[in-house]
Every structure is written in structure tokens, then in C-alpha cells.
Design a protein around this motif. Structure first.
Motif, PDB file in Angstrom:
ATOM      1  N   ASP A 109      53.718  57.438  50.602  1.00  0.00           N
ATOM      2  CA  ASP A 109      54.408  58.711  50.791  1.00  0.00           C
ATOM      3  C   ASP A 109      54.687  59.427  49.474  1.00  0.00           C
ATOM      4  O   ASP A 109      54.597  58.861  48.389  1.00  0.00           O
ATOM      5  CB  ASP A 109      55.712  58.513  51.581  1.00  0.00           C
ATOM      6  CG  ASP A 109      56.714  57.610  50.867  1.00  0.00           C
ATOM      7  OD1 ASP A 109      56.421  57.127  49.757  1.00  0.00           O
ATOM      8  OD2 ASP A 109      57.804  57.378  51.432  1.00  0.00           O
ATOM      9  N   HIS A 110      55.006  60.691  49.588  1.00  0.00           N
ATOM     10  CA  HIS A 110      55.477  61.531  48.476  1.00  0.00           C
ATOM     11  C   HIS A 110      54.534  61.516  47.272  1.00  0.00           C
ATOM     12  O   HIS A 110      54.979  61.514  46.123  1.00  0.00           O
ATOM     13  CB  HIS A 110      56.888  61.127  48.059  1.00  0.00           C
ATOM     14  CG  HIS A 110      57.887  61.222  49.162  1.00  0.00           C
ATOM     15  ND1 HIS A 110      58.212  62.408  49.774  1.00  0.00           N
ATOM     16  CD2 HIS A 110      58.621  60.271  49.810  1.00  0.00           C
ATOM     17  CE1 HIS A 110      59.105  62.201  50.733  1.00  0.00           C
ATOM     18  NE2 HIS A 110      59.370  60.907  50.783  1.00  0.00           N
TER      19      HIS A 110
ATOM     20  N   GLU B   9      48.689  62.743  51.309  1.00  0.00           N
ATOM     21  CA  GLU B   9      48.858  64.085  51.853  1.00  0.00           C
ATOM     22  C   GLU B   9      47.574  64.917  51.738  1.00  0.00           C
ATOM     23  O   GLU B   9      47.241  65.690  52.645  1.00  0.00           O
ATOM     24  CB  GLU B   9      50.019  64.795  51.135  1.00  0.00           C
ATOM     25  CG  GLU B   9      51.379  64.155  51.369  1.00  0.00           C
ATOM     26  CD  GLU B   9      51.690  62.985  50.436  1.00  0.00           C
ATOM     27  OE1 GLU B   9      52.852  62.526  50.435  1.00  0.00           O
ATOM     28  OE2 GLU B   9      50.784  62.542  49.700  1.00  0.00           O
TER      29      GLU B   9
ATOM     30  N   VAL C 109      57.961  58.571  58.179  1.00  0.00           N
ATOM     31  CA  VAL C 109      59.175  58.865  57.416  1.00  0.00           C
ATOM     32  C   VAL C 109      60.059  57.619  57.415  1.00  0.00           C
ATOM     33  O   VAL C 109      60.227  56.963  58.447  1.00  0.00           O
ATOM     34  CB  VAL C 109      59.926  60.059  58.034  1.00  0.00           C
ATOM     35  CG1 VAL C 109      61.273  60.259  57.349  1.00  0.00           C
ATOM     36  CG2 VAL C 109      59.085  61.318  57.948  1.00  0.00           C
ATOM     37  N   ASN C 110      60.600  57.285  56.266  1.00  0.00           N
ATOM     38  CA  ASN C 110      61.446  56.094  56.135  1.00  0.00           C
ATOM     39  C   ASN C 110      62.909  56.484  56.329  1.00  0.00           C
ATOM     40  O   ASN C 110      63.520  57.108  55.455  1.00  0.00           O
ATOM     41  CB  ASN C 110      61.239  55.470  54.746  1.00  0.00           C
ATOM     42  CG  ASN C 110      62.002  54.174  54.580  1.00  0.00           C
ATOM     43  OD1 ASN C 110      62.680  53.714  55.500  1.00  0.00           O
ATOM     44  ND2 ASN C 110      61.905  53.586  53.401  1.00  0.00           N
ATOM     45  N   PHE C 111      63.460  56.118  57.473  1.00  0.00           N
ATOM     46  CA  PHE C 111      64.847  56.445  57.767  1.00  0.00           C
ATOM     47  C   PHE C 111      65.821  55.390  57.242  1.00  0.00           C
ATOM     48  O   PHE C 111      67.036  55.562  57.350  1.00  0.00           O
ATOM     49  CB  PHE C 111      65.041  56.617  59.280  1.00  0.00           C
ATOM     50  CG  PHE C 111      64.399  57.861  59.817  1.00  0.00           C
ATOM     51  CD1 PHE C 111      65.032  59.095  59.693  1.00  0.00           C
ATOM     52  CD2 PHE C 111      63.156  57.823  60.421  1.00  0.00           C
ATOM     53  CE1 PHE C 111      64.442  60.253  60.180  1.00  0.00           C
ATOM     54  CE2 PHE C 111      62.554  58.965  60.913  1.00  0.00           C
ATOM     55  CZ  PHE C 111      63.193  60.194  60.788  1.00  0.00           C
TER      56      PHE C 111
END
Length: 553
Positions: free
Chosen positions: A252-253, A278, A176-178
Motif C-alpha cells: 500500500d501507499h 497503485e 485498507v488496514n483498519f
């Protein structure tokens, strides 16, 4: 005077030696009345979004060598002729590979669960010749193997992959990119980057320039390169009759970047798809848990032998008293195939067409000829622009007649963000001129310009001109979502374009184009004595500094 000018000029005057040269050149004459008309036309009668719609929704994706790309090129010429441009034409160049398009792709898991999967085809691979149903094998390769390690690993895997759909590689762990990247460039960072006295090197996506302990690892000659591993695995899958290869999208996503089979030869690979991270991870976990996974995959790809010839689309606004001199602008028309290529680079094409259209629409008469060039083959290595430069201009070392009358090339190829700065191949005086030409548009976000001496190609088509010793002008833009979501991905669609930004860019570029076409003198270049040496060819040993001979790229 703009705020930009008020910041720049005192800094220049503070530097002894260089200030006298810059001041002696005098301020660049700016036609503010024409700029006002440019702004009005760009704001009130823009054609950018209509152009973008046609290039993406009608002709996207526009993979080099595909009929989509050629049809899009033909349409741009017809549209520019309709706007009143001259000499519209396709200029051929040799791509050397057949064209290719994916026409259909469906992928479903049918056991132990039933669900649709999100995937894209690897370009220049064959289809499945109908739906394929088979059990899945997961081939987790050794990391950075030697030849002996890879050979040993594959030695007992033939039975495991025969008549199977094969997932290749470990699952990419995407955290996850914070700290997401900003959508806009910071003004202070840009001001430091484009400081005319002490410019700071730009920090491109991927982090700062390499230093001790940073940057890519040095190649280990005992280890196979990723491409060598991929080629050997492909050959292994073909020889042992695997049905389909599946790679991990690794982003991601649901993002997928689908590139190409580097051999451009369908016989050297099995049908290959890239699955979103995913889905790849889910299937891998099911297999690791001891469950039998079955998929149904249907891929229809079509090859186009005529795609070996590709095209650049060219159109002009003929000049007046300096018509033999040419100012160029453009961007690459080709795209990757996972989406419709909106931010990379249909919007760049639309902006450049619009910048030239604005000048035609407001009725100005440029002294120099303005030439729009929309390239093919950029995604495969700047191929179209390199071919054009070689055909028309040659190089500083071996110039052709048109070399002497070339007055600069403006390039857009970084997504939907507004233009924030410019980099020109040439002396500092060239950067000063561009800085002053763009200065009236500080209110739209423009910050500055700087010069480069690099003749290395890479990144985008302006560097094809730099490599020849000509003034290529690369335009830096706000990133918006370019590096994070749209660049080369299946999310690169019309919806990701920011209309207000691209209208601003078109106005700024139209003004720069006009003023470069109207100057008494062409944009300054390096003299023969000042011209930087071209870089050595890949794998070549650079010539000694004292040697008059240069190794050409």
C-alpha cells in the motif's frame, strides 16, 4: 534497585532448584558512575545522526558488491580511526557475483493517458539500452501451476509478448488496514516474553507460530514453486524477445520492495522493474477495459565485475589485561537499493559505532578488546558474518584458536526503535547477566533478556555466531514503522529515523559493551556436553537422536 530488578528477583527466588544456582552467582557488579558518563555523552555529544547522514545521503544505497558499499565501509573505518580506534581494516570475503547499481529509471504511461509511474529496478538485471516505447501486454499467470499447466498457458503467448512491455501476474489486492500495528511494544507483553522463570516465545511479525491449520502450506511436489515459475517465465520472455518485464509492488501507499534476480545473470532475464501497486492496478484495469496501453521506460543499470570480492569493515578498541579476549558488536552495512537503507541498517551501524565511540570518548580502559564489525552481504543470506565466523572462530565441533577467547557479539538490525530486550545463545546464566547489566536502563525502555538454544541461522547476523555455538546477542527493538513501511522498501530513508530512540539504544549498548568487557569472566557458554546439535543441512535427513554424529549446516 531498578524496577526491573525488583520484579525479577522475587520471581527467581520463588522457583525451587534454579534459585539456588542463580543466587549463588551473586548480583552482577554495575559501575553506575560510568553509566552516568555514558548517558551524558550519548545525550549531549551524539554522532549518530551525522554518521547516518553520511551512510544514507552520501553512500546510500549500499548494495553488496557495489562501489557504494565499499566506499561506505572505507568511510566507517576512517571515521572510527579518527575517533581513536585501532586496527581499522577491510576484511575480504568471496561474494561470487558481480556488483550492480541502478543509475537511472524513468517510466511513463504515454497512451491512452500521459502520466509518470513510480517504479524500482530489480537488482542484477540489465538496463534497456536507451528509452523503450512499446505497447503493454498483461500476462496473468495460473495460480500455483503444475508444469503441464504452465507449459500449456505459455504455449500460445509468444506473439503476445514479442517486442512488448509485459506486466506479469494478477494485480495484488491490498485491502485498507483498519488495525495498524502499534509503534511501541507493550510492556506487559515484553515482561511475559522475557520472564526469566517462564518466558513466552516472542511473536514475530507475521503472526503466532504455526500450529494445526496455521502457518505456510505444505509444499505440493506436483506444483511448481514461485521461484520455478519466475525462472520459466523469465526464460520465456527472453526467448520471445519481450522488451521489459513489470512486476506488481503489491503493497500500500506506494511502497515497493525491490529484491534481486536470483540467478545474478542478466542474460537470463529481460530488463525488469517493480511498479507500485497503485500504478500496476491502473494499467491492468485499462487493459482489461480493452484500451491499448503504451509505456516509455528507460533503465540504466551498471555491472561491476570487481564486486565479486566484498568486505566486512572492522575496527577495535584494544583492551588491557584481557586484550586477547574480544567482545564484538555490529550490524550489517549493506542495504537493498530501492532507497538509502536508513532503518535497514544504516541506523544499526550508526548506533553500534556510537556505542563504541562513547566508551572511547569518556576515556574508560576496557579489559577486553572491543571489536566493531560492519557486515556485507547480510541481505543475500548473512554472507559476510558467516564468512567472518568461519574464518576466525570455526564451530563448536571444529573450533579455531580464536573460538576460546570470544566473549560475545551484540547485534542491532530492526530499525529505528529503542532497544527493549535481548536474546543470547547460551545458558540461562548468560541471560541473567545481561538482564542485570541492562537493568539500570529500565527508564529508557529496557525490559529483559532471555536465552536461546537455537543454532539455526536466519533473520540477522547474530545468528551466524549462534550457529557456530558462540554467544550471539540479538537486541529486540520497538517496531516503529519498520515492518509496516520501511523494511526493504523505497521509503527507507533518513527521515524515518527517530533520533531520541537511537540515542537511547546507543547508551544502553555502550553500557552493556563496557560491562561485558570488564567482567572477571567471559559471558558463560554452553559446555561441550550441553551444546545443542547444529540443525541438519537443508534437504538433509536429521541424524537419529542416539547417534553421536551430527549433520552440520
Amino acid at each position: 534497585m531498578s524496577l526491573l530488578g525488583s520484579r525479577v528477583i522475587p520471581a527467581l527466588l520463588a522457583v525451587a532448584g534454579s534459585a539456588a544456582v542463580l543466587v549463588a552467582a551473586g548480583p552482577e557488579p554495575i559501575d553506575h558512575a560510568v553509566n552516568a558518563r555514558i548517558r551524558a555523552e550519548a545525550r549531549d555529544r551524539s554522532q549518530i545522526m551525522q554518521t547516518l547522514h553520511v551512510l544514507t545521503d552520501v553512500y546510500g544505497p549500499r548494495l553488496t558488491g557495489s562501489p557504494n558499499h565499499k566506499a561506505a565501509a572505507e568511510w566507517t573505518i576512517a571515521e572510527m580511526k579518527r575517533w581513536g580506534f585501532d586496527a581499522g581494516r577491510l576484511e575480504e570475503w568471496d561474494f561470487g557475483h558481480p556488483g550492480w547499481l541502478n543509475e537511472r529509471l524513468t517510466a511513463h504511461v504515454i497512451a491512452p493517458v500521459k502520466d509518470a509511474l513510480v517504479a524500482e529496478a530489480l537488482a542484477w538485471t540489465n538496463g534497456t539500452n536507451g528509452p523503450v516505447k512499446a505497447q503493454v501486454a498483461h500476462l496473468v499467470l495460473p495460480e500455483r501451476p503444475t508444469q503441464a499447466t504452465l507449459t500449456a498457458f505459455l504455449a500460445d503467448k509468444a506473439a503476445a509478448v514479442a517486442n512488448r512491455i509485459v506486466m506479469v501476474g494478477a494485480v495484488t489486492q491490498v485491502p485498507v488496514n483498519f488495525s495498524p500495528a502499534p509503534l511501541r511494544r507493550d510492556y506487559d507483553d515484553l515482561a511475559a516474553m522475557f520472564d526469566p522463570v517462564n518466558p513466552r516465545a516472542p511473536q514475530f511479525p507475521g503472526g503466532p507460530a504455526a500450529g494445526p491449520g496455521r502457518g505456510p502450506q505444505a509444499p505440493d511436489p506436483s506444483r511448481l514453486t514461485p521461484r520455478q515459475v519466475a525462472e520459466q517465465v523469465d526464460a520465456f520472455l527472453v526467448a520471445n524477445k519481450a522488451l521489459v518485464r513489470i512486476n506488481d509492488g503489491g503493497r500500500d501507499h506506494g511502497q515497493i520492495r525491490a529484491f534481486n534476480n536470483p540467478s545474478f545473470d542478466g542474460a537470463k532475464t529481460v530488463p525488469t522493474i517493480i511498479l507500485r501497486n497503485e500504478d500496476f492496478g491502473r494499467l491492468a484495469r485499462l487493459i482489461a477495459a480493452g484500451r491499448t496501453v503504451e509505456l516509455e521506460v528507460d533503465v540504466v543499470n551498471r555491472w561491476y565485475p570487481e564486486g565479486r570480492t566484498s568486505y566486512n569493515a572492522i575496527a577495535e578498541i584494544t583492551g588491557t589485561d584481557k586484550a586477547q579476549e574480544v567482545v564484538m558488536l555490529g550490524g550489517h552495512l549493506d542495504s537493498w537499493h530501492a532507497a538509502t537503507g536508513a532503518t535497514d541498517n544504516a541506523v544499526g551501524v550508526a548506533v553500534m559505532m556510537e556505542a563504541a565511540r562513547i566508551l572511547k570518548a569518556i576515556g574508560v580502559k576496557p579489559r577486553r578488546t572491543i571489536r566493531v564489525a560492519l557486515w556485507g552481504g547480510e541481505e543475500q543470506g548473512l554472507l559476510g558474518s558467516k564468512a567472518y565466523v568461519a574464518k576466525h572462530f570455526g564451530t563448536a565441533e571444529s573450533p579455531l584458536p580464536e573460538y576460546a577467547t570470544f566473549a560475545g557479539y551484540l547485534n542491532v538490525d530492526s530499525g529505528t526503535g529503542r532497544v527493549r530486550g535481548a536474546t543470547v545463545f547460551g545458558p540461562d546464566e548468560a541471560a541473567r547477566i545481561l538482564r542485570e547489566i541492562f537493568a539500570p536502563f529500565e527508564d529508557l525502555g529496557f525490559v529483559g533478556a532471555t536465552a536461546t538454544r537455537s543454532r539455526r541461522t536466519g533473520g540477522t547476523d547474530s545468528t551466524s555466531f549462534n550457529a557456530a555455538g558462540l554467544p550471539g546477542i540479538g537486541l529486540m527493538q520497538d517496531p516503529i514503522e519498520y515492518g509496516s513501511y520501511t523494511w526493504h522498501t523505497n521509503l527507507d530513508t533518513y527521515e524515518r529515523v527517530v533520533e531520541a530512540d537511537v540515542k537511547k539504544s546507543a547508551a544502553m549498548i555502550a553500557s552493556a559493551l563496557y560491562h561485558l568487557a570488564m567482567r572477571d569472566e567471559m559471558l558463560p557458554r554452553f559446555t561441550k556436553a550441553e551444546m545443542p546439535e547444529p540443525p541438519p543441512a537443508p534437504g538433509a535427513t536429521p541424524a537419529p537422536t542416539a547417534s553421536p554424529a551430527a549433520t552440520r549446516p
